[in-house]
Write a protein that holds these residues in place. Structure first.
Motif, PDB file in Angstrom:
ATOM      1  N   GLN A 131      26.378   5.092  36.737  1.00 58.72           N
ATOM      2  CA  GLN A 131      25.590   4.298  35.790  1.00 58.72           C
ATOM      3  C   GLN A 131      26.419   3.193  35.121  1.00 58.72           C
ATOM      4  N   SER A 132      27.750   3.301  35.152  1.00 52.86           N
ATOM      5  CA  SER A 132      28.567   2.236  34.573  1.00 52.86           C
ATOM      6  C   SER A 132      28.370   0.921  35.326  1.00 52.86           C
ATOM      7  N   PHE A 133      28.075   0.992  36.628  1.00 47.93           N
ATOM      8  CA  PHE A 133      27.793  -0.218  37.396  1.00 47.93           C
ATOM      9  C   PHE A 133      26.369  -0.708  37.131  1.00 47.93           C
ATOM     10  N   VAL A 134      25.431   0.229  37.012  1.00 44.81           N
ATOM     11  CA  VAL A 134      24.041  -0.156  36.738  1.00 44.81           C
ATOM     12  C   VAL A 134      23.932  -0.845  35.378  1.00 44.81           C
ATOM     13  N   SER A 135      24.722  -0.396  34.396  1.00 42.26           N
ATOM     14  CA  SER A 135      24.638  -0.971  33.049  1.00 42.26           C
ATOM     15  C   SER A 135      25.097  -2.424  33.007  1.00 42.26           C
ATOM     16  N   MET A 136      25.757  -2.897  34.072  1.00 43.72           N
ATOM     17  CA  MET A 136      26.164  -4.307  34.106  1.00 43.72           C
ATOM     18  C   MET A 136      24.955  -5.232  34.290  1.00 43.72           C
ATOM     19  N   ILE A 137      23.826  -4.664  34.741  1.00 41.12           N
ATOM     20  CA  ILE A 137      22.601  -5.462  34.915  1.00 41.12           C
ATOM     21  C   ILE A 137      21.881  -5.513  33.570  1.00 41.12           C
ATOM     22  N   ARG A 138      21.783  -6.703  32.993  1.00 38.23           N
ATOM     23  CA  ARG A 138      21.115  -6.841  31.693  1.00 38.23           C
ATOM     24  C   ARG A 138      19.823  -7.639  31.803  1.00 38.23           C
ATOM     25  N   THR A 139      19.894  -8.820  32.382  1.00 42.82           N
ATOM     26  CA  THR A 139      18.692  -9.665  32.477  1.00 42.82           C
ATOM     27  C   THR A 139      18.065  -9.609  33.866  1.00 42.82           C
ATOM     28  N   GLY A 140      18.824  -9.183  34.834  1.00 44.70           N
ATOM     29  CA  GLY A 140      18.333  -9.189  36.204  1.00 44.70           C
ATOM     30  C   GLY A 140      18.655 -10.480  36.925  1.00 44.70           C
ATOM     31  N   ALA A 141      19.244 -11.443  36.211  1.00 44.30           N
ATOM     32  CA  ALA A 141      19.585 -12.727  36.830  1.00 44.30           C
ATOM     33  C   ALA A 141      21.082 -12.818  37.140  1.00 44.30           C
ATOM     34  N   VAL A 150      19.279   4.242  35.448  1.00 41.88           N
ATOM     35  CA  VAL A 150      18.377   3.084  35.383  1.00 41.88           C
ATOM     36  C   VAL A 150      17.498   3.233  34.144  1.00 41.88           C
ATOM     37  N   GLU A 151      17.618   2.279  33.209  1.00 44.18           N
ATOM     38  CA  GLU A 151      16.896   2.389  31.947  1.00 44.18           C
ATOM     39  C   GLU A 151      15.926   1.243  31.703  1.00 44.18           C
ATOM     40  N   THR A 152      16.048   0.141  32.444  1.00 43.49           N
ATOM     41  CA  THR A 152      15.159  -1.009  32.216  1.00 43.49           C
ATOM     42  C   THR A 152      14.513  -1.424  33.528  1.00 43.49           C
ATOM     43  N   ALA A 153      13.357  -2.080  33.397  1.00 44.24           N
ATOM     44  CA  ALA A 153      12.658  -2.577  34.576  1.00 44.24           C
ATOM     45  C   ALA A 153      13.487  -3.644  35.284  1.00 44.24           C
ATOM     46  N   GLN A 154      14.260  -4.435  34.507  1.00 40.85           N
ATOM     47  CA  GLN A 154      15.097  -5.472  35.109  1.00 40.85           C
ATOM     48  C   GLN A 154      16.155  -4.848  36.025  1.00 40.85           C
ATOM     49  N   GLN A 155      16.745  -3.732  35.563  1.00 42.09           N
ATOM     50  CA  GLN A 155      17.724  -3.045  36.407  1.00 42.09           C
ATOM     51  C   GLN A 155      17.071  -2.507  37.670  1.00 42.09           C
ATOM     52  N   ALA A 156      15.891  -1.898  37.533  1.00 36.31           N
ATOM     53  CA  ALA A 156      15.189  -1.339  38.689  1.00 36.31           C
ATOM     54  C   ALA A 156      14.836  -2.423  39.698  1.00 36.31           C
ATOM     55  N   ALA A 157      14.328  -3.582  39.208  1.00 32.03           N
ATOM     56  CA  ALA A 157      13.939  -4.669  40.100  1.00 32.03           C
ATOM     57  C   ALA A 157      15.160  -5.230  40.829  1.00 32.03           C
TER      58      ALA A 157
END
Length: 717
Positions: free
Chosen positions: A630-640, A665-672
């Motif tokens: 999850q430390s890598f997933v948390s790097m996704i903030r806006t999805g851009a 995965v905690e946000t839709a932006q991360q999932a997308a």
């Protein structure tokens, strides 16, 4: 037992028939011509036939080819006795292989007797399957093989003599040491063997006296020396041989100590030379041979001296050990580990004054004694920073990391052992706080130690009382748009409050409770998810497994047996492990996981990307899937964002034929974002928190809503 006059007629009524069918062993009545005239119910069951199907048939149909010798000898003896008119000799039990109606064989023991009726003789054969003996026989053979190998591999000559004075056994080394001819041993003449032995000794009378003395005192033990005429010297040991509490004989052990005696003589001659080296040997007794630092003994002596020195003089103890040093040894080898220890010793010496003591207590544990220091904390901080500088060893760039505990003598006078114990408690507090740092001992740290002890006691009670429960967190497939897996997670409610797994799982591993908890979790998960799994191979259950569990020799068998008993298809089970489990030096874990994978169980590498060499070793590990930490997933903030490390990890795993799950995965932006990278599965609070069995339907509904929202977000982008 009354035997019907017509072959093939079965006892159906009467007390004889009832008793015949009630016998637990299979019983066949076979005529002199080899035809089965009677068979009880146990025989029908054992051989796999319906009622009456054995009757009137040749007995050979019930026994495998190559395993009928016992019957052949029996009938041959029967015919011979009938021809000669002599009595039929009583048959002895023999072993055979039974043959079932489906063609399968089974081992059996056959006990026979003769039945004389109507001027003819029949054979009554009681057949008993001996499956239960195979394992016992194998264990006995293994034990006997081990005993024989042990006796023959020892350098001692062994002689076992019964209470009657007869030779009960010897090993080959005995005959070799004494030079006893094979033809003499083959005669079995014990007296001749003893005469031969006595002829080799300088004092045969003393030999005989000692033997007589010991046989007069059966429980006595003895150790003496035998001198030979040819100059050899044997040590002789003797102990009583016992079976239970009874002495049944005596075991003699002979060891050739001739070379040692000669060496002792040479040693006496060298004592004068060793005396000149006494000072050097004394210095070496207080020095660590690898690093050249003081050893444990010298450190304790100097600490005790410092504590009894001038009043008011500051005495500080800095105890440290290297973080994750075992992985250096396991990955690069012990030679590289030794090089790192030498480098750590060099840096420690450079951080203190010449009059301060730096010692290696053992392994990767070091200690520094400061006497009269004005700022021990500054020294501790300097040590942490100095050691955390990269060093190149065996072609690899390593950065040593350490945890350091500091304790000081204040107003309260404490013993050397107590001061060192306080430093040890502070060091473990530094580890618990994140490693690569120092911490000064505080009284509350001792309280924390007591709390850890109390947690272990509470955990033991919870395990005994069924207080460890299981929750399930869904794992969804964006491609399929549904939940395809649940991960089982251990939960412990203590005193009405939930204890985080990050606290009680390490306690379980330290205390040895993790195996009990792990199997309990697995069993409950199998049972609670059985309805949802429903035998569908597109659905699975993931269970975390620790290195402690995998270190058990029967872990793989236990898992497969548990799955079978719960009606669980092994192909629906996923075991999640961390990379550290693959550092087992004897490859036992690799073999365990191989056995499980051969049975259909899949293996997922958890916390992918956080190990020492995950990316480089991935293609060599026996895994089927990876879980991106999850430390890598948390790097996704806006999805851009542009995060090539994530795309590289997913692409590399796919190129090796592995499935990829992203956790946390905690946000839709991360999932997308992850879905666009073709990540196979997603897991996290966006879809559902872990839920007990009663909340599974709600977790599935929440996940479905999150998947719909995710699809809508992707369409709008």
């Amino acid at each position: 037992m009354a035997v019907p006059s017509r072959p093939g007629q079965r006892l159906e009524t009467g007390i004889e028939g009832v008793l015949f069918d009630a016998l637990p062993d299979a019983v066949l009545v076979i005529s002199g011509a080899g035809i089965i005239s009677q068979a009880n119910a146990a025989a029908d069951r054992l051989f796999g036939y319906e009622q009456h199907q054995l009757l009137g048939k040749d007995h050979r149909m019930a026994f495998a080819d190559g395993h009928r010798r016992g019957f052949e000898q029996l009938f041959a003896g029967l015919r011979q006795s009938q021809e000669s008119g002599h009595d039929v000799p009583a048959p002895t039990p023999f072993e055979a292989h039974g043959l079932r109606s489906d063609g399968t064989e089974f081992p059996a023991e056959v006990a026979c007797s003769f039945l004389h009726a109507d001027h003819s003789t029949s054979v009554v054969a009681a057949v008993r399957a001996t499956f239960h003996r195979e394992e016992a026989d194998a264990g006995l053979r293994e034990a006997m093989s081990l005993l024989s190998a042990t006796l023959e591999s020892t350098a001692d000559g062994i002689l076992v003599v019964g209470i009657d004075g007869k030779i009960a056994g010897i090993n080959e080394q005995f005959t070799t040491m004494w030079g006893i001819p094979d033809e003499l041993m083959a005669t079995g003449d014990d007296a001749a063997v003893i005469d031969y032995v006595l002829g080799l000794l300088s004092n045969p009378a003393g030999f005989v006296d000692k033997v007589n003395e010991l046989y007069a005192h059966p429980t006595a033990e003895s150790h003496d020396v035998l001198d030979f005429l040819d100059g050899r010297t044997f040590e002789r040991y003797s102990r009583p041989q016992r079976v239970g509490n009874a002495v049944v004989g005596r075991v003699w052990s002979f060891r050739d100590v001739t070379p040692r005696r000669r060496a002792q003589e040479q040693a006496r001659q060298a004592m004068a030379e060793l005396a000149e080296q006494a000072a050097q040997l004394k210095a070496m007794a207080f020095q660590d041979p690898l690093t050249g630092l003081a050893n444990r003994k010298l450190f304790h002596d100097q600490l005790t001296e410092a504590l009894h020195g001038k009043d008011g003089t500051a005495v500080d103890v800095l105890l440290l050990d290297l973080d994750d040093f075992k992985e250096v040894n396991d990955i690069l080898g012990h030679h590289a580990g030794d090089q790192m220890l030498v480098e750590v010793a060099r840096r420690l010496r450079a951080c203190v004054r010449p009059e301060d003591t730096v010692a290696r207590l053992g392994g990767d544990e070091f200690v520094v004694l400061l006497t009269g220091s004005t700022d021990a904390e500054a020294v501790a901080e300097n040590i942490v920073q100095s050691l955390n500088v990269p060093v190149r060893i065996e072609g690899s760039m390593l950065r040593p990391s350490l945890s350091l505990g500091l304790s000081s003598m204040c107003e309260d006078a404490v013993a050397a052992s107590e001061l060192l114990r306080r430093a040890d408690v502070a060091m473990y507090a530094a580890k618990a706080a994140g490693k690569n740092r120092f911490m000064r001992f505080q009284p509350e740290m001792m309280t924390a130690l007591v709390q850890r002890t109390a947690m272990e006691a509470g955990l033991r009670l919870a395990v005994d009382d069924g207080g460890i429960t299981v929750n399930f967190q869904p794992v969804v497939s964006p491609r399929l748009g549904e939940v395809t897996q649940f991960e089982a997670l251990a939960r412990w409610a203590r005193g009405g409050e939930s204890v985080p797994p990050s606290q009680f799982i390490p306690t379980a591993e330290r205390s040895g409770l993790i195996s009990t908890i792990g199997m309990h979790m697995m069993r409950e998960s199998f049972l609670q998810l059985r309805a949802w799994l429903g035998g569908r191979l597109d659905r699975s259950l993931a269970v975390n497994v620790s290195s402690v569990q995998l270190g058990e020799r029967d872990f793989a068998d236990a898992v497969l047996c548990l799955a079978a008993s719960c009606g669980m298809d092994p192909r629906q089970l996923v075991l999640e492990v961390t990379e550290s489990v693959f550092l087992d030096p004897d490859a036992h874990v690799i073999r365990q996981l191989g056995s499980l994978r051969n049975a259909g169980v899949r293996v997922a590498l958890d916390d992918f990307g956080t190990g020492y060499s995950s990316l480089g070793r991935l293609q060599d590990l026996p895994v089927d899937a990876v879980k991106i930490d999850q430390s890598f997933v948390s790097m996704i903030r806006t999805g851009a964002e542009k995060l090539p490390i994530l795309s590289s990890m997913i692409n590399m795993a796919h190129s090796l034929g592995l499935r990829v799950t992203a956790e946390g995965v905690e946000t839709a932006q991360q999932a997308a974002y992850l879905t666009d990278l073709q990540c196979d599965s997603l897991q996290g609070y966006l879809f559902s928190h872990p839920e007990p069995e009663s909340g599974l339907e709600l977790a599935i509904l929440r996940s479905a809503d999150a998947i719909d929202a995710l699809e809508g977000l992707r369409l709008r982008r």
